[in-house]
Write an enzyme that holds these catalytic residues in place. Structure first.
Site, PDB file in Angstrom:
ATOM      1  N   TRP A   1       0.744  -1.150  -0.026  1.00  0.00           N
ATOM      2  CA  TRP A   1       0.013  -0.126  -0.005  1.00  0.00           C
ATOM      3  C   TRP A   1       1.027   1.201  -0.116  1.00  0.00           C
ATOM      4  O   TRP A   1       0.276   2.209  -0.273  1.00  0.00           O
ATOM      5  CB  TRP A   1      -0.899  -0.048   1.224  1.00  0.00           C
ATOM      6  CG  TRP A   1      -0.295   0.083   2.337  1.00  0.00           C
ATOM      7  CD1 TRP A   1       0.773  -0.587   2.869  1.00  0.00           C
ATOM      8  CD2 TRP A   1      -0.835   1.171   3.594  1.00  0.00           C
ATOM      9  NE1 TRP A   1       1.069  -0.077   4.472  1.00  0.00           N
ATOM     10  CE2 TRP A   1       0.068   0.969   4.722  1.00  0.00           C
ATOM     11  CE3 TRP A   1      -1.638   2.112   3.613  1.00  0.00           C
ATOM     12  CZ2 TRP A   1      -0.103   1.525   5.934  1.00  0.00           C
ATOM     13  CZ3 TRP A   1      -1.878   2.721   4.906  1.00  0.00           C
ATOM     14  CH2 TRP A   1      -0.952   2.589   5.953  1.00  0.00           C
TER      15      TRP A   1
ATOM     16  N   GLU B   1       0.518  -2.871  12.786  1.00  0.00           N
ATOM     17  CA  GLU B   1       0.390  -4.530  12.461  1.00  0.00           C
ATOM     18  C   GLU B   1       0.788  -5.198  13.624  1.00  0.00           C
ATOM     19  O   GLU B   1       0.893  -6.477  13.804  1.00  0.00           O
ATOM     20  CB  GLU B   1       1.705  -4.806  11.376  1.00  0.00           C
ATOM     21  CG  GLU B   1       1.292  -4.111   9.951  1.00  0.00           C
ATOM     22  CD  GLU B   1       2.509  -4.437   8.863  1.00  0.00           C
ATOM     23  OE1 GLU B   1       3.613  -4.495   9.616  1.00  0.00           O
ATOM     24  OE2 GLU B   1       2.062  -4.564   7.983  1.00  0.00           O
TER      25      GLU B   1
HETATM   26  O1  IFM Z   1       3.497  -1.429   3.944  1.00  0.00           O
HETATM   27  C1  IFM Z   1       4.353  -1.431   5.198  1.00  0.00           C
HETATM   28  C2  IFM Z   1       3.740  -1.850   6.360  1.00  0.00           C
HETATM   29  O2  IFM Z   1       2.707  -0.778   6.597  1.00  0.00           O
HETATM   30  C3  IFM Z   1       4.617  -1.894   7.331  1.00  0.00           C
HETATM   31  N1  IFM Z   1       5.565  -3.039   7.327  1.00  0.00           N
HETATM   32  C4  IFM Z   1       6.407  -2.541   6.178  1.00  0.00           C
HETATM   33  C5  IFM Z   1       5.587  -2.427   4.905  1.00  0.00           C
HETATM   34  C6  IFM Z   1       6.299  -2.274   3.477  1.00  0.00           C
HETATM   35  O3  IFM Z   1       6.878  -0.894   3.782  1.00  0.00           O
END
Ligand code: IFM
Length: 723
Positions: free
Chosen positions: A321, A463
């Site tokens: 994203w 996350e």
């Molecule tokens: O898309 C991100 C995510 O929001 C957090 N971890 C790393 C990913 C890639 O940058």
């Protein structure tokens, strides 16, 4: 300070992983890590290719690195003059952000070497390096130039069945393991001296060696031209690569350099963000814009950009994203054709998203969380390795991060609103929005016509809290996606038949009224004293400080999320979530609401992702507190200057460049400090310049008109520029 230059003095092999990122040269087709010419795999050299992936055995699928076509190795009196093998008397590395030039200067004692290298912005298959040697002793010199196959792979090898061809243009060709794509690297060289020439080929590549006796005070120069093609670019990638090298050799290094610099000048003309008042900030902005521009897929028109750019294979070279939410804003406002390429990639990978939705038992388009070519899902079930048990940790990013489809619809709609260009919607964009809306319809929990609908078992941007219900960000994005689907009818009001035909083709008749109903029924988040609850039950989690959670770590590389992570049972979050929602939907929240949420969530945010600080900085400006934004801005913009950012998720290496921060820096300056917003198809400003800056200026292109934006402490102006 020259705000276009980053220079480092000294050489420490320990820094090679980060320096390769900081001094990267790239041109959208490939990225050449900022390592010295003589680097073998111990110093992480890579010519990282955009959009080509391979899987070796059961390891992670990742992008392919080409053989290193700019390998140069000097020996003097039988001794290798190589960093990592011999301690230099002095060494400097430099990246010129204005023109994408890597430079190094090394004194080894009997010889010193200075070079400059480019990944041509004028010809995306071309690499060039001018390497000058000065001798302070008489002796026997051996200069090896060639194509090295001793390259860095995280989950490789990916290249097999090597073929070597010596001659005026050297050629190394191999095929990828999975899809049998030919990758060809050619090299030619031109020297301003002669010597005895020989060729050698071994496991580490194909090389040409020139030997001669040199005298103290001699200065010799070799210009090396490398070319990379694959069978996806050309039916005869090897021949074409050789031809390009030979053409470049004929033109000479200076001509190639001039074309490359002109191409960069044209880029800066369209997007340069000037910050006055703080040189470190100005340089950080140049760095951010350099890195993001250097990885833009100008050559393709239907590619997107991996989360770690073209700096290597981290994060499987996948599209997240990050593309739509963090890279897209700078491009849509300055170089809309690149924004279009990012979105065309999503349009063309719709079949992959339809397939993923079906696999999970849903309808419509569920885009890959880590998208590779064809929209194939690169995200595995186990994305982190536990530092204590060394066992993979089950993460649910692939299954549950459903906001991805809405993020794509969000960018498609913004593209239309900012450029006024409806063609992209006609050419598949509308279909994507409708299929994303349909996915959410099938994913909703609840009786749509009677009660509120929940979105259960999801992961929001934060996350560290997996499998939650009614994540505020996700629900908001979903509502926006459904509204965007419904709005298409108005957008195509002058072509009602075309739109009706599209609905028919998608068998959308029954879905349309359900989408209307769902739109009004998505459960609104709970609030407490104006604070929006990030997800159901978040307020019941332990409310402790970031320091308290950090103190619970028993290993600095420990992963904070997953089943047993230290953050999971607390209100400590990884990255902007509610605040990301507020940053992306400025019209939906009052400044008062934003301020209350900002002050609640910021102290509870680890900023453990490089996608976090910029969202807080943009919203800090919006609530009239640019002083709160400044540190977050510097953290964001400086990340690839300092080589900051996290390097590990458990035992998994996640280093590389940070395009989301690079884009985030532009977002803070444009959307935060200048307060740029679109109102009724026109740009307007709500400036909030921090005290550290005196002036900010940058061009934007909106609806085919180019404007110059200028902001000082007395206000902002938008002036139309003549083309
Ligand atoms: O898309 C991100 C995510 O929001 C957090 N971890 C790393 C990913 C890639 O940058």
């Amino acid at each position: 300070m020259d705000t276009w230059i980053l220079r480092k003095t000294g050489f420490d092999p320990q820094d090679a992983p980060t320096d390769g990122n900081r001094f990267l040269c790239a041109n959208g087709y490939m990225g050449v890590r900022g390592v010295p010419e003589e680097a073998g795999s111990a110093l992480f050299p890579a010519v990282n290719l955009a959009g080509i992936y391979d899987q070796y055995q059961d390891r992670w699928r990742e992008p392919v690195n080409a053989p290193n076509a700019l390998f140069i190795q000097l020996s003097f009196n039988g001794q290798r003059m190589a960093l990592g093998k011999r301690e230099p008397l002095s060494h400097e590395t430099e990246i010129d952000y204005r023109h994408g030039i890597y430079r190094r200067e090394t004194e080894f004692g009997p010889v010193s070497v200075r070079s400059e290298r480019i990944a041509s912005m004028a010809e995306c298959h071309l690499l060039a390096d001018r390497y000058q040697i000065r001798f302070t002793q008489d002796g026997e010199m051996a200069l090896q130039t060639g194509i090295s196959t001793d390259i860095w792979d995280i989950n490789g090898p990916h290249l097999f069945d090597f073929q070597f061809e010596a001659g005026e243009a050297l050629l190394v060709q191999a095929i990828t393991g999975q899809k049998k794509i030919t990758v060809a690297a050619a090299q030619s060289a031109v020297c301003d001296f002669d010597g005895t020439e020989s060729f050698a080929q071994d496991d580490s590549g194909l090389f040409r060696t020139l030997r001669r006796y040199v005298k103290k005070g001699d200065t010799l120069t070799v210009s090396v031209f490398g070319a990379i093609y694959t069978s996806l670019d050309d039916p005869e990638p090897g021949r074409t690569a050789q031809m390009l090298c030979m053409e470049a050799k004929k033109k000479g290094f200076d001509t190639c350099l001039r074309a490359h610099k002109d191409a960069w000048e044209q880029i800066w003309e369209r997007c340069e963000m000037r910050l006055e008042g703080d040189e470190a900030a100005a340089r950080a902005m140049h760095a951010s814009q350099y890195h993001l521009n250097s990885i833009a897929p100008r050559h393709a028109g239907n590619l997107s950009i991996p989360a770690r750019g073209l700096s290597g294979q981290t994060y499987k070279g996948a599209i997240f994203w990050d593309s739509e939410i963090f890279f897209f804003p700078m491009f849509v406002y300055t170089q809309p054709e690149i924004a279009r390429s990012l979105l065309r990639y999503r349009i063309e990978t719709l079949p992959g998203a339809l397939k993923k939705a079906r696999e999970y038992g849903f309808r419509g388009a569920y885009y890959a969380w880590e998208s590779q070519e064809g929209g194939e899902e690169g995200c595995t079930n186990f994305n982190v390795v536990d530092v204590f048990t060394h066992r993979p940790v089950r993460t649910y990013f692939r299954d549950k991060q459903i906001h991805i489809s809405g993020d794509i619809a969000y960018a498609l709609r913004s593209y239309y609103e900012i450029t006024g260009d409806r063609r992209l919607l006609e050419e598949g964009g509308a279909r994507v929005i409708l299929e994303c809306a349909r996915f959410y319809l099938s994913r909703a929990n609840g009786h749509l016509d009677t009660e509120e609908a929940d979105f259960a078992d999801v992961i929001g941007p934060d996350e560290y809290h997996e499998r939650v219900t009614n994540n505020a960000f996700t629900n908001h994005m979903i509502r926006h996606c459904l509204e965007s689907a419904l709005r298409l009818k108005q957008i195509f009001a002058d072509q009602p038949e075309w739109f009706e035909d599209l609905l028919k083709e998608l068998h959308y008749e029954k879905d349309w009224p359900l989408i209307q109903a769902l739109c009004g029924h998505i459960r609104a988040p709970k609030t407490r004293d104006g604070v929006i609850e990030q997800f159901d039950g978040y307020f019941d989690l332990e409310d402790c400080s970031l320091d308290a959670v950090r103190a619970r770590l028993r290993d600095p590389r420990e992963y904070w999320g997953g089943d047993h992570g230290v953050a999971g049972t607390t209100q400590i979050i990884k990255q902007a979530d509610v605040i990301a929602m507020m940053a992306l939907f400025p019209g939906d929240f009052t400044d008062q609401q934003t301020a209350v949420n900002w002050h609640y969530y910021e102290p509870r945010t680890e900023h453990g992702s490089s996608l976090s600080a910029c969202m807080y900085a943009v919203t800090a400006c919006r609530i009239g507190r640019p002083e709160l934004a400044w540190e977050l801005f510097m953290k964001t913009a400086d990340i690839d200057v300092t080589g900051g950012g996290k390097l590990w998720a458990g035992e998994i290496y996640i280093g590389g460049t940070h395009p989301a921060s690079n884009g985030g820096a532009w977002m803070i300056a444009a959307l935060g400090f200048a307060g740029l917003q679109m109102k009724n198809g026109r740009p307007e400003l709500h400036p909030n310049l921090p005290k550290e800056l005196q002036r900010l200026s940058f061009p934007i292109t909106v609806n085919d008109e180019t404007y110059l934006i200028e902001v000082t402490h007395s206000g902002g102006t938008i002036r139309r520029m003549k083309c």
